[in-house]
Design a protein around this motif. Sequence first.
Motif, PDB file in Angstrom:
ATOM      1  N   GLN A  54       0.833  -1.203   0.000  1.00 26.31           N
ATOM      2  CA  GLN A  54       0.000   0.000   0.000  1.00 26.31           C
ATOM      3  C   GLN A  54       0.868   1.255   0.000  1.00 26.31           C
ATOM      4  N   GLN A  55       1.987   1.204   0.741  1.00 29.15           N
ATOM      5  CA  GLN A  55       2.899   2.341   0.775  1.00 29.15           C
ATOM      6  C   GLN A  55       3.537   2.580  -0.586  1.00 29.15           C
ATOM      7  N   PHE A  56       3.864   1.503  -1.286  1.00 27.20           N
ATOM      8  CA  PHE A  56       4.575   1.604  -2.564  1.00 27.20           C
ATOM      9  C   PHE A  56       3.641   1.843  -3.749  1.00 27.20           C
ATOM     10  N   SER A  57       2.329   1.722  -3.517  1.00 25.24           N
ATOM     11  CA  SER A  57       1.392   1.755  -4.642  1.00 25.24           C
ATOM     12  C   SER A  57       1.429   3.063  -5.423  1.00 25.24           C
ATOM     13  N   GLY A  58       1.709   4.174  -4.744  1.00 28.34           N
ATOM     14  CA  GLY A  58       1.724   5.445  -5.462  1.00 28.34           C
ATOM     15  C   GLY A  58       3.067   6.132  -5.436  1.00 28.34           C
ATOM     16  N   ILE A  59       4.114   5.377  -5.129  1.00 32.63           N
ATOM     17  CA  ILE A  59       5.426   5.995  -4.944  1.00 32.63           C
ATOM     18  C   ILE A  59       6.173   6.112  -6.277  1.00 32.63           C
ATOM     19  N   HIS A  60       6.840   7.239  -6.466  1.00 31.19           N
ATOM     20  CA  HIS A  60       7.629   7.435  -7.676  1.00 31.19           C
ATOM     21  C   HIS A  60       8.916   6.618  -7.577  1.00 31.19           C
ATOM     22  N   PRO A  61       9.325   5.942  -8.654  1.00 30.26           N
ATOM     23  CA  PRO A  61      10.491   5.050  -8.583  1.00 30.26           C
ATOM     24  C   PRO A  61      11.818   5.731  -8.281  1.00 30.26           C
ATOM     25  N   SER A  62      11.874   7.066  -8.395  1.00 31.06           N
ATOM     26  CA  SER A  62      13.146   7.763  -8.158  1.00 31.06           C
ATOM     27  C   SER A  62      13.316   8.220  -6.705  1.00 31.06           C
ATOM     28  N   ILE A  63      12.347   7.904  -5.842  1.00 29.76           N
ATOM     29  CA  ILE A  63      12.352   8.427  -4.472  1.00 29.76           C
ATOM     30  C   ILE A  63      13.675   8.167  -3.759  1.00 29.76           C
ATOM     31  N   ILE A  65      14.617  -3.811   0.497  1.00 29.71           N
ATOM     32  CA  ILE A  65      13.825  -2.582   0.427  1.00 29.71           C
ATOM     33  C   ILE A  65      14.352  -1.660  -0.667  1.00 29.71           C
ATOM     34  N   GLU A  66      15.649  -1.392  -0.622  1.00 33.01           N
ATOM     35  CA  GLU A  66      16.243  -0.512  -1.627  1.00 33.01           C
ATOM     36  C   GLU A  66      16.450  -1.227  -2.954  1.00 33.01           C
ATOM     37  N   LEU A  67      16.733  -2.526  -2.894  1.00 31.34           N
ATOM     38  CA  LEU A  67      16.997  -3.282  -4.118  1.00 31.34           C
ATOM     39  C   LEU A  67      15.811  -3.249  -5.066  1.00 31.34           C
ATOM     40  N   SER A  68      14.608  -3.246  -4.507  1.00 30.05           N
ATOM     41  CA  SER A  68      13.418  -3.235  -5.351  1.00 30.05           C
ATOM     42  C   SER A  68      13.269  -1.928  -6.115  1.00 30.05           C
ATOM     43  N   GLY A  73       7.303  -3.031 -11.673  1.00 27.53           N
ATOM     44  CA  GLY A  73       6.735  -2.172 -10.643  1.00 27.53           C
ATOM     45  C   GLY A  73       7.261  -2.574  -9.274  1.00 27.53           C
ATOM     46  N   ALA A  74       7.370  -1.602  -8.380  1.00 29.81           N
ATOM     47  CA  ALA A  74       7.924  -1.876  -7.042  1.00 29.81           C
ATOM     48  C   ALA A  74       7.070  -2.883  -6.280  1.00 29.81           C
ATOM     49  N   ILE A  75       5.750  -2.829  -6.445  1.00 22.71           N
ATOM     50  CA  ILE A  75       4.866  -3.763  -5.743  1.00 22.71           C
ATOM     51  C   ILE A  75       5.142  -5.189  -6.198  1.00 22.71           C
ATOM     52  N   ARG A  76       5.266  -5.376  -7.496  1.00 20.72           N
ATOM     53  CA  ARG A  76       5.529  -6.715  -8.033  1.00 20.72           C
ATOM     54  C   ARG A  76       6.843  -7.270  -7.489  1.00 20.72           C
ATOM     55  N   VAL A  77       7.885  -6.454  -7.533  1.00 14.49           N
ATOM     56  CA  VAL A  77       9.200  -6.901  -7.084  1.00 14.49           C
ATOM     57  C   VAL A  77       9.185  -7.216  -5.590  1.00 14.49           C
ATOM     58  N   ASN A  78       8.586  -6.335  -4.786  1.00 16.91           N
ATOM     59  CA  ASN A  78       8.535  -6.562  -3.343  1.00 16.91           C
ATOM     60  C   ASN A  78       7.728  -7.804  -2.996  1.00 16.91           C
ATOM     61  N   ARG A  79       6.664  -8.050  -3.717  1.00 20.98           N
ATOM     62  CA  ARG A  79       5.839  -9.236  -3.443  1.00 20.98           C
ATOM     63  C   ARG A  79       6.644 -10.511  -3.687  1.00 20.98           C
ATOM     64  N   VAL A  80       7.386 -10.542  -4.768  1.00 17.79           N
ATOM     65  CA  VAL A  80       8.220 -11.713  -5.066  1.00 17.79           C
ATOM     66  C   VAL A  80       9.310 -11.866  -4.009  1.00 17.79           C
TER      67      VAL A  80
END
Length: 204
Positions: A88-97, A154-157, A169-176
């Motif tokens: 939920q936190q990553f759902s709207g986060i910009h990938p460059s954060i 966390i950062e690797l994703s 997407g960050a959500i996909r990577v974190n889920r895996v």
Amino acid sequence: MEIKDRILQHAGALFLRNGIKSVSMDDIAADLAMSKKTLYKTFTNKDDIVVGVITRHLSQSQSDCMSAATHAADAVREMLDISHWAEQQFSGIHPSIFYDLRKYHPAAWALFSAHKNTFILDQIIRNLRRGMAEGLFRADLDVDVLARLNLAQIELSFDRDLYPPAQFGAIRVNRVFDEHFLLGVATLKGHRLFNHYQHITEDE
């Protein structure tokens, strides 16, 4: 809501949506329908705002994580709940954060790093030990090594070279990552509980 909190709330939303580097003080003032003079009376510069946003976010994150840990029935449920919360936190986060924080805002990055290397690491270690005590995680785990592996994910994703945002997407990577880690530390009992919570049926 106090003016400082309003600024941090709006600026945080802009940073998450557009990345930090691309958001200017003009953008923040315009989003708030506020004069730049009022903005600069409250915060010295953009870096000051970024530090405020990160401080506010980390405080809320700690509260959320501790609540999830307290209410989870077991270590597997806890890890799944934290993973869902992170999605939920990553759902709207910009990938460059993370890149923007590290490169352009060292004070804010230091706050995030300290949070990650103390609070988050402690939470992971505590969860692993809880799972071992409950018989859901393997008894022979090297907790210190595995906790840091989980932390590094966390950062690797968000590594744009390894996982280009256009493809991953960050959500996909974190889920895996989270599923792979959890099943790697789980006992057969823990694996079965994971399947139960995820509504998975598989042959043994």
